[in-house]
Every structure is written in structure tokens, then in C-alpha cells.
Design an enzyme around this catalytic site. Structure first.
Site, PDB file in Angstrom:
ATOM      1  CG  ASP A  13      -1.725   1.209   1.401  1.00  0.00           C
ATOM      2  OD1 ASP A  13      -2.410   1.583   0.440  1.00  0.00           O
ATOM      3  OD2 ASP A  13      -1.677   1.820   2.493  1.00  0.00           O
ATOM      4  CG  ASP A  15      -1.644   8.212   2.715  1.00  0.00           C
ATOM      5  OD1 ASP A  15      -0.648   8.535   3.373  1.00  0.00           O
ATOM      6  OD2 ASP A  15      -2.694   8.881   2.722  1.00  0.00           O
ATOM      7  CE  LYS A 187      -5.306  -0.911  -1.623  1.00  0.00           C
ATOM      8  NZ  LYS A 187      -4.116  -0.423  -0.880  1.00  0.00           N
TER       9      LYS A 187
END
EC number: 3.1.3.-
Length: 262
Positions: A13, A15, A187
Site C-alpha cells: 500500500d 499512504d 481493494k
């Protein structure tokens, strides 16, 4: 400790995992360098619809991380892949920002402004969302257009709090349009996972998903057969981890704990 030699590919991922704001998180640069030295496959997975893959690549490069555009998957790009595969002749009414429109345009999917013409309504984050946009999208859905949602994020964390994200807008359109979401492409959808496995040509059991969100990053990994590693540098708190059934295989205080770094 996570034995990085056991796995072939690592999905990260962005952030809260790789960076916060304009700063890399502790250990990220050395950890990624170590994995690349070991010739591990790396891909960055984000649910953003307000940045293109090219913009994400530029942001990583500005932070000192080399990344190819093919190493980045966004929810916007996944939506384009989905429409290309399942609805190539679609006429899409987009509720979203220019980055989402740009990614969909790259697939040569027709975009329309008139709700009467729409066969699909695609929803992403839209900080310019208006009553008129809600009215148009809901009308299209009532007329039979399929509602596609780029990601299930209800809010987006920002300094000092959070702002409404994609799912909040999708729920409003569902309610006003009288129809449920047809598909979600970001996601933790299985479709999103299938695209990244296909792109890297890897089997799920040979992969590790690393992220800071239980309901998207970790659930993506668990639903698709990957090992999962939760980093405690983003939105998930220890209290939330104790109270949920979504449990990662590994818990890392920071990325520094992922590999042995000198």
C-alpha cells in the site's frame, strides 16, 4: 520476523505504509532496496482515484523511490481494466475527478455526460460532488445503468480528520437510484487481486501484502490467498486490531522491522 526469502513478490500500500504526506516512513527506502537486491518482485497497490498511475510514479520518484508505472496499480486503473474486459462498449457516466476520467480514457472507453445515454455509472472520490451530479447518476441507475464503484473507502484521512470518499458517494447514488452496487474493482476485491497476480505472473501463496488498513489491504491479502503484514504506521490502532476478526499473519511496528537492515 517475516522471512523475506520465502516469498517471491511483495505488494505495498502507499499512504500510511510507504509514506505519510510528503515524507517516507522509517525504513522504507532501505527495505525496498533490500528486496530489490534479492530480486523480489514489487508492486505498489493503492485505492486512489484522484491520481493516475503516472502521478503516483512521479510522487514516488520525488520521494527518492524508483518505480516503473507497470509496478503501480490504482483503483482507477483497475476500473478501466474491468470495463475493458466486461463492458468494452460501455457508455460511462463518471462521478469522479480528472484522474479517473484520464485513466478510463486510456482504455478508449466512451464517457458520456447525459444520463440518458449511460450504460454504466462509475464512482470514485469526487471533491466537487454536487446535488446535480447525484441527480444525474441516480437517474442513470434508475434507467438501468450498472453502478460500478472504484473502491469501498467511506472516508479519506486528511490532516486534522477525514473527508467523505468513494463509498459515501456510492451509497447516496444507491439510495437515490434504487439499485445496489453492481461491482467494486479496488481493494479488497478479488478482481483487483487477480489483475496484480496476472501482471507479475505469480501465485498468491508466493506473495505478501503489506499495508496499514485491515479492511482493504489485509482483507485483500487474506481473501486472495496471500500472506499479510500489517504496519502500524497508518490508520489501524492496536485497539482496532484487538477487536476485529481480520488478523494479519505478521504485525510490524514500522517497515524497518520487515527485513534486517544495517
Amino acid at each position: 520476523m517475516l522471512d523475506t526469502d520465502r516469498y517471491e513478490a511483495y505488494f505495498f500500500d502507499l499512504d500510511g505504509t510507504i509514506f505519510l504526506g510528503n515524507e517516507l516512513l522509517p525504513g522504507v527506502e532501505k527495505t525496498l532496496a533490500t528486496l530489490r537486491e534479492k530480486q523480489k518482485k514489487i508492486m505498489f497497490l493503492t485505492n486512489t482515484t484522484v491520481q493516475t498511475r503516472t502521478a503516483c510514479q512521479t510522487r514516488l520518484q520525488k520521494l527518492g523511490l524508483a518505480a516503473g508505472r507497470e509496478e503501480i496499480m490504482t483503483a482507477a486503473y483497475a476500473a478501466g481494466l474491468y470495463l475493458q474486459e466486461y463492458a468494452e462498449q460501455a457508455r460511462v457516466l463518471i462521478v469522479g475527478e480528472p484522474a479517473l476520467e484520464e485513466e478510463i480514457a486510456s482504455f478508449h472507453i466512451k464517457q458520456v455526460q447525459d444520463a440518458e445515454e449511460a450504460t454504466h455509472v462509475l464512482v470514485g472520490m469526487d471533491r466537487g460532488f454536487t446535488y446535480e451530479k447525484l441527480q444525474q447518476a441516480a437517474y442513470a441507475v434508475r434507467k438501468g445503468a450498472l453502478l460500478i464503484v472504484a473502491n469501498p473507502d467511506p472516508v479519506c484521512p486528511v490532516p486534522g480528520g477525514a473527508i467523505p470518499d468513494t463509498w459515501a458517494l456510492a451509497r447516496a447514488i444507491e439510495t437515490a437510484g434504487g439499485a445496489s452496487v453492481w461491482a467494486m474493482t479496488g481493494k479488497p476485491s478479488r478482481y483487483y487481486a487477480e489483475q496484480v497476480f496476472q501482471q507479475l505472473q505469480v501465485q498468491p501463496e508466493r506473495c505478501v501484502m503489506v499495508g496499514d488498513r485491515l479492511e482493504t489491504d489485509i482483507l485483500l491479502g487474506k481473501n486472495s490467498g496471500m500472506k499479510t503484514a500489517l504496519v502500524m504506521t497508518g490508520v489501524t490502532t492496536s485497539r482496532e486490531l484487538e477487536s476485529t476478526e481480520i488478523q494479519p499473519d505478521y504485525i510490524l511496528p514500522t517497515m524497518e522491522a520487515m527485513v534486517q537492515v544495517e
